[in-house]
Design an enzyme around this catalytic site. Structure first.
Site, PDB file in Angstrom:
ATOM      1  N   GLY A   1      41.932 -26.245  27.966  1.00 33.75           N
ATOM      2  CA  GLY A   1      40.972 -25.727  28.935  1.00 33.75           C
ATOM      3  C   GLY A   1      41.589 -25.279  30.254  1.00 33.75           C
TER       4      GLY A   1
ATOM      5  N   GLU B   1      48.919 -18.100  32.294  1.00 36.07           N
ATOM      6  CA  GLU B   1      50.056 -18.028  31.355  1.00 36.07           C
ATOM      7  C   GLU B   1      51.387 -17.917  32.097  1.00 36.07           C
ATOM      8  OE1 GLU B   1      49.593 -18.465  28.185  1.00 36.07           O
ATOM      9  OE2 GLU B   1      47.612 -17.697  27.643  1.00 36.07           O
TER      10      GLU B   1
ATOM     11  N   CYS C   1      50.744 -37.595  15.928  1.00 35.82           N
ATOM     12  CA  CYS C   1      50.542 -36.599  14.869  1.00 35.82           C
ATOM     13  C   CYS C   1      51.427 -35.357  15.038  1.00 35.82           C
ATOM     14  CB  CYS C   1      49.086 -36.176  14.818  1.00 35.82           C
ATOM     15  SG  CYS C   1      47.958 -37.528  14.448  1.00 35.82           S
TER      16      CYS C   1
ATOM     17  N   MET D   1      48.005 -26.306  24.446  1.00 36.25           N
ATOM     18  CA  MET D   1      47.044 -25.267  24.081  1.00 36.25           C
ATOM     19  C   MET D   1      45.679 -25.909  23.810  1.00 36.25           C
ATOM     20  SD  MET D   1      49.405 -22.700  21.850  1.00 36.25           S
ATOM     21  CE  MET D   1      48.262 -21.326  21.869  1.00 36.25           C
TER      22      MET D   1
ATOM     23  N   CYS E   1      43.721 -36.497  14.277  1.00 33.68           N
ATOM     24  CA  CYS E   1      43.154 -37.849  14.371  1.00 33.68           C
ATOM     25  C   CYS E   1      42.080 -38.017  15.452  1.00 33.68           C
ATOM     26  CB  CYS E   1      44.271 -38.868  14.598  1.00 33.68           C
ATOM     27  SG  CYS E   1      44.905 -38.876  16.280  1.00 33.68           S
TER      28      CYS E   1
HETATM   29 ZN    ZN Z   1      46.643 -37.389  16.482  1.00 28.30          ZN
END
Ligand code: ZN
Length: 197
Positions: free
Chosen positions: A23, A91, A188, A20, A150
């Site tokens: 672009g 989509e 992350c 998501m 990050c």
């Molecule tokens: Zn990250």
């Protein structure tokens, strides 16, 4: 983009995939606009399930709008595409298996198909028919977002319910909850865990 389609002989299937906020819709719209400028007949579709924005428009995050037909199933795409040269589908991950057959058939009828969709779901797993479409495509472009945690290159979509990572088996629609998504890098990304009930 490294790849620029100008002429298609014998049909052509191209995919724009990614997480998501990478672009995908913007890139699809860019290609659609180029085809329109070249006087090619272009039609755009999106599945009925996507009700986040305007009902009959493919809306990209930078506000560019292109009219789209909202369809219930891939058979409708096939019927409505007959008079067109270029068929764009946004989509695509929300369509069922039938889309694979429809896309192959349209390509075999000498049409160019531009497909945008999420390659992975919020669990970081392949999203429905997308792996199959990526395999049969003549061209695949994988776009990236920027990790909100990050700042690294993001390839995952973190689903958050009330600001907490959604559990593995969380339903598609959580009624009444505030649901958001964040692009995140592999480091992350908090892989959803299965919760025993
Ligand atoms: Zn990250």
């Amino acid at each position: 983009m490294k790849f620029e389609m100008t002429k298609y002989e014998g049909g052509w299937i191209e995919l724009i995939v990614g997480c998501m906020f990478s672009g995908k819709s913007e890139e699809m719209i860019r290609r659609v606009k180029r085809a329109i400028i070249a006087n090619q007949k272009v039609i755009v579709f999106k599945p009925k399930i996507d009700k986040r924005y305007d009902k009959d428009k493919v809306v990209s995050h930078n506000g560019i709008k292109i009219e789209a037909f909202v369809v219930d199933n891939p058979a409708e795409i096939y019927e409505l595409s007959q008079k067109y040269d270029v068929i764009a589908i946004d989509e695509a991950q929300f369509f069922d298996n039938e889309l694979i057959e429809v896309v192959e058939q349209l390509a075999n009828e000498n049409k160019r198909i531009i497909i945008a969709g999420l390659d992975q779901d919020f669990r970081g797993e392949p999203f429905s028919i997308m792996p199959h479409l990526m395999a049969i495509a003549d061209s695949v472009d994988k776009l990236h977002a920027i990790c909100v945690v990050c700042g690294a290159v993001a390839t995952k979509s973190q689903r958050l319910i009330e600001n907490q990572p959604a559990p593995y088996d969380s339903p598609t629609i959580v009624v009444g909850a505030i649901e958001t998504y964040q692009p995140r890098c592999r480091k992350c990304f908090q892989k959803p865990v299965k919760v025993k009930t």
